[in-house]
Scaffold this active site. Structure first.
Site, PDB file in Angstrom:
ATOM      1  CG  ASP A   8      65.406  70.803  -0.431  1.00 25.76           C
ATOM      2  OD1 ASP A   8      65.455  70.144  -1.496  1.00 25.76           O
ATOM      3  OD2 ASP A   8      66.386  71.416   0.023  1.00 25.76           O
ATOM      4  CD  GLU A  39      69.506  70.829   3.788  1.00 21.95           C
ATOM      5  OE1 GLU A  39      70.537  70.554   4.407  1.00 21.95           O
ATOM      6  OE2 GLU A  39      69.354  71.891   3.185  1.00 21.95           O
ATOM      7  CG  ASN A  40      65.637  72.594   4.544  1.00 21.59           C
ATOM      8  OD1 ASN A  40      65.730  72.350   3.351  1.00 21.59           O
ATOM      9  ND2 ASN A  40      66.572  73.258   5.204  1.00 21.59           N
ATOM     10  CG  ASN A  67      73.135  73.416   3.412  1.00 23.31           C
ATOM     11  OD1 ASN A  67      72.390  72.856   2.602  1.00 23.31           O
ATOM     12  ND2 ASN A  67      72.849  74.574   3.943  1.00 23.31           N
ATOM     13  CG  HIS A  68      70.245  73.246   6.987  1.00 22.56           C
ATOM     14  ND1 HIS A  68      70.870  74.270   7.672  1.00 22.56           N
ATOM     15  CD2 HIS A  68      69.617  73.820   5.939  1.00 22.56           C
ATOM     16  CE1 HIS A  68      70.612  75.412   7.050  1.00 22.56           C
ATOM     17  NE2 HIS A  68      69.860  75.167   5.993  1.00 22.56           N
ATOM     18  CG  HIS A 150      71.484  69.705  -0.734  1.00 24.18           C
ATOM     19  ND1 HIS A 150      70.119  69.637  -0.700  1.00 24.18           N
ATOM     20  CD2 HIS A 150      71.828  70.688   0.127  1.00 24.18           C
ATOM     21  CE1 HIS A 150      69.650  70.526   0.153  1.00 24.18           C
ATOM     22  NE2 HIS A 150      70.665  71.190   0.664  1.00 24.18           N
ATOM     23  CG  HIS A 177      64.014  75.303  -0.494  1.00 25.53           C
ATOM     24  ND1 HIS A 177      63.665  75.628   0.797  1.00 25.53           N
ATOM     25  CD2 HIS A 177      64.952  74.325  -0.376  1.00 25.53           C
ATOM     26  CE1 HIS A 177      64.358  74.907   1.649  1.00 25.53           C
ATOM     27  NE2 HIS A 177      65.160  74.112   0.962  1.00 25.53           N
TER      28      HIS A 177
END
Ligand code: FE2
Length: 258
Positions: A8, A39-40, A67-68, A150, A177
């Site tokens: 990530d 995604e982050n 999820n983001h 994920h 993470h």
């Protein structure tokens, strides 16, 4: 064929770590194809079109999400037109974008699947049955298949590794993470790691300024998260895959700090 799968990417520090590490790691390991969880990548929350482009231009072949994925509105349209950006396949029908795509690298077809867990995560469709469905739909010319699972719970990820052993080349966990030291080749020839870790600010709580998270835990009051700064870390795995059989031959963790 040699793959690099990057954990990530969190905010600006994560993007900086990509700039500092990606080209020399690709050279050192002789990498042919690079996948990164993004995604982050935008301020710790989602991804923008410009950041996705920047990452793709920097030498990343495919960006996976989690999820983001829907945090930045512009992604709804962008993901429809950019096949190198994929999102968890088990989102309900009606969501834009793909959860699996096939890429051609020097004549080798590579299937990349992104799927999300359901333990301590949004209640999506069953990730196990979704992967079955995707694998069934694949042409048997696609032997090399890399899965980004994920998910939060290590148990769900370990279970997915066993579920897919011998059916895909690699199952790489993302989302927590925190890099796990359990990388191995499972008996059926699938490379596995519970979590690749994070490419982002090292002295943080999974990417967020530690003072803010501590305050939140101690007071139980809501706090606005901010991406931390300082030293960066680059977390990834190197995976070597036999393109004839799709079996993984080697998996190694990479954890660089700068
Ligand atoms: Fe996530």
């Amino acid at each position: 064929m040699r793959f690099l799968v990057i954990g990530d990417i969190v905010g600006r520090p994560g993007r900086k770590a990509i700039k500092q590490n990606l080209s020399h790691i690709k050279q050192d390991f002789g990498i042919d194809f690079t996948i990164a969880n993004g995604e982050n990548a935008a301020g710790g929350n989602g991804i923008t079109r410009d950041i996705a482009r920047e990452l793709l231009n920097s030498g990343i072949d495919v960006i996976t999400m989690g999820n983001h994925v829907w945090n930045k509105k512009e992604i709804y349209e962008y993901i429809e037109n950019e096949g190198r950006l994929i999102r968890p396949a088990n989102y309900p029908l009606g969501n834009p974008g793909l959860g699996m795509n096939i890429y051609n690298k020097d004549g080798v077809l590579i299937g990349v699947i992104n799927v999300s867990g359901r333990v301590f995560m949004p209640p999506l469709d069953c990730p196990f049955r979704k992967v079955d469905e995707l694998l069934k739909s694949l042409d048997n010319k696609v032997r090399v298949i890399i899965v980004d699972f994920h998910a939060e719970a290590s148990s769900e990820k370990v279970a997915m590794g066993w579920y897919l052993d011998g059916r895909v080349s690699a199952v790489c966990g993302t989302h927590t993470h925190v890099q796990t030291a359990d990388e191995r080749i499972l008996p059926g020839g699938t490379a596995y790691i519970t979590d690749i870790g994070m490419t982002g600010p090292r002295d943080s709580v999974i990417g967020v300024k530690k003072e803010i998270v501590l305050e939140k835990f101690i007071t139980q009051q809501p706090r606005r998260f901010e991406v931390a700064d300082g030293l960066t870390q680059f977390n990834a795995v190197y995976i070597d895959v036999d393109v004839e059989t799709g079996e993984a031959k080697d998996i190694k963790r990479i954890f660089n700090v700068e």
